[in-house]
Design a protein around this motif. Structure first.
Motif, mmCIF file in Angstrom:
data_model
loop_
_atom_site.group_PDB
_atom_site.id
_atom_site.type_symbol
_atom_site.label_atom_id
_atom_site.label_comp_id
_atom_site.label_asym_id
_atom_site.label_seq_id
_atom_site.Cartn_x
_atom_site.Cartn_y
_atom_site.Cartn_z
ATOM 1 N N TRP A 134 0.812 -1.214 0.000
ATOM 2 C CA TRP A 134 0.000 0.000 0.000
ATOM 3 C C TRP A 134 0.849 1.270 0.000
ATOM 4 N N SER A 135 2.171 1.100 0.083
ATOM 5 C CA SER A 135 3.065 2.243 -0.056
ATOM 6 C C SER A 135 4.426 1.746 -0.540
ATOM 7 N N PHE A 136 4.920 2.355 -1.591
ATOM 8 C CA PHE A 136 6.225 1.987 -2.125
ATOM 9 C C PHE A 136 7.323 2.911 -1.611
ATOM 10 N N LYS A 137 6.938 4.052 -1.083
ATOM 11 C CA LYS A 137 7.917 5.025 -0.596
ATOM 12 C C LYS A 137 8.291 4.710 0.840
ATOM 13 N N GLN A 138 9.418 5.247 1.261
ATOM 14 C CA GLN A 138 9.845 5.053 2.651
ATOM 15 C C GLN A 138 8.973 5.866 3.584
ATOM 16 N N PRO A 139 8.408 5.300 4.616
ATOM 17 C CA PRO A 139 8.499 3.864 4.876
ATOM 18 C C PRO A 139 7.546 3.087 3.964
ATOM 19 N N ASP A 140 7.978 1.875 3.622
ATOM 20 C CA ASP A 140 7.136 1.025 2.786
ATOM 21 C C ASP A 140 5.923 0.575 3.597
ATOM 22 N N GLY A 141 4.874 0.146 2.927
ATOM 23 C CA GLY A 141 3.670 -0.301 3.609
ATOM 24 C C GLY A 141 3.110 -1.552 2.964
ATOM 25 N N ARG A 142 2.896 -2.562 3.791
ATOM 26 C CA ARG A 142 2.393 -3.840 3.295
ATOM 27 C C ARG A 142 1.344 -4.387 4.247
ATOM 28 N N ALA A 143 0.488 -5.229 3.731
ATOM 29 C CA ALA A 143 -0.508 -5.899 4.553
ATOM 30 C C ALA A 143 -0.640 -7.333 4.061
ATOM 31 N N THR A 144 -0.781 -8.255 4.991
ATOM 32 C CA THR A 144 -0.963 -9.654 4.621
ATOM 33 C C THR A 144 -2.365 -10.101 5.029
ATOM 34 N N PHE A 145 -2.856 -11.088 4.303
ATOM 35 C CA PHE A 145 -4.203 -11.583 4.559
ATOM 36 C C PHE A 145 -4.333 -13.009 4.062
ATOM 37 N N HIS A 146 -5.298 -13.698 4.627
ATOM 38 C CA HIS A 146 -5.679 -15.038 4.199
ATOM 39 C C HIS A 146 -6.930 -14.869 3.351
ATOM 40 N N MET A 147 -6.970 -15.513 2.205
ATOM 41 C CA MET A 147 -8.125 -15.377 1.321
ATOM 42 C C MET A 147 -8.679 -16.753 0.991
ATOM 43 N N GLU A 148 -9.980 -16.872 1.126
ATOM 44 C CA GLU A 148 -10.685 -18.094 0.754
ATOM 45 C C GLU A 148 -11.884 -17.728 -0.101
ATOM 46 N N ILE A 149 -12.287 -18.653 -0.930
ATOM 47 C CA ILE A 149 -13.524 -18.516 -1.694
ATOM 48 C C ILE A 149 -14.484 -19.558 -1.127
ATOM 49 N N ILE A 150 -15.575 -19.081 -0.531
ATOM 50 C CA ILE A 150 -16.561 -19.976 0.059
ATOM 51 C C ILE A 150 -17.894 -19.722 -0.642
ATOM 52 N N SER A 151 -18.379 -20.749 -1.331
ATOM 53 C CA SER A 151 -19.630 -20.643 -2.099
ATOM 54 C C SER A 151 -19.611 -19.442 -3.040
ATOM 55 N N GLY A 152 -18.476 -19.213 -3.685
ATOM 56 C CA GLY A 152 -18.358 -18.133 -4.659
ATOM 57 C C GLY A 152 -18.148 -16.758 -4.050
ATOM 58 N N GLU A 153 -18.043 -16.692 -2.721
ATOM 59 C CA GLU A 153 -17.862 -15.408 -2.050
ATOM 60 C C GLU A 153 -16.438 -15.326 -1.480
#
Length: 103
Positions: A67-86
């Motif tokens: 979410w940010s490439f400039k100093q300071p850099d910014g990142r976020a991690t997440f778990h993603m699942e598809i449940i019944s198309g959602e």
């Protein structure tokens, strides 16, 4: 689309500066839009390059966005699942590059 956050994500988000939170929320709106398109066309979908969406190697269904490439850099991690198309997203970590050590 469903979202949830683990407690660690909440604590790390609270440590971000107001400017970092604003930048994340701008990127988050792009992410939401992309997820909605992904739900409709998962087989033909390409994630927006601006998100720098990536699957983290060695972690089952854990992904990251930048979410940010400039100093300071910014990142976020997440778990993603598809449940019944959602799409179900569990936000795991937010911060700088070091979050990749334990995403």
């Amino acid at each position: 689309m469903k979202f949830q956050k683990i407690n660690l994500f909440v604590r790390e988000y609270q440590r971000l500066s107001p400017q970092e939170r604003e930048k994340f929320l701008e990127t988050f709106s792009v992410f939401i839009s992309a997820c909605k398109h992904f739900e409709k066309h998962p087989d033909a979908f390409i994630w927006p390059a601006a998100l720098r969406f990536e699957k983290l190697v060695g972690f089952n269904e854990v992904y990251a966005i930048t979410w940010s490439f400039k100093q300071p850099d910014g990142r976020a991690t997440f778990h993603m699942e598809i449940i019944s198309g959602e799409v179900w997203i569990t936000w795991r970590r937010i911060g700088r590059h070091e979050i990749y050590k334990n995403p």
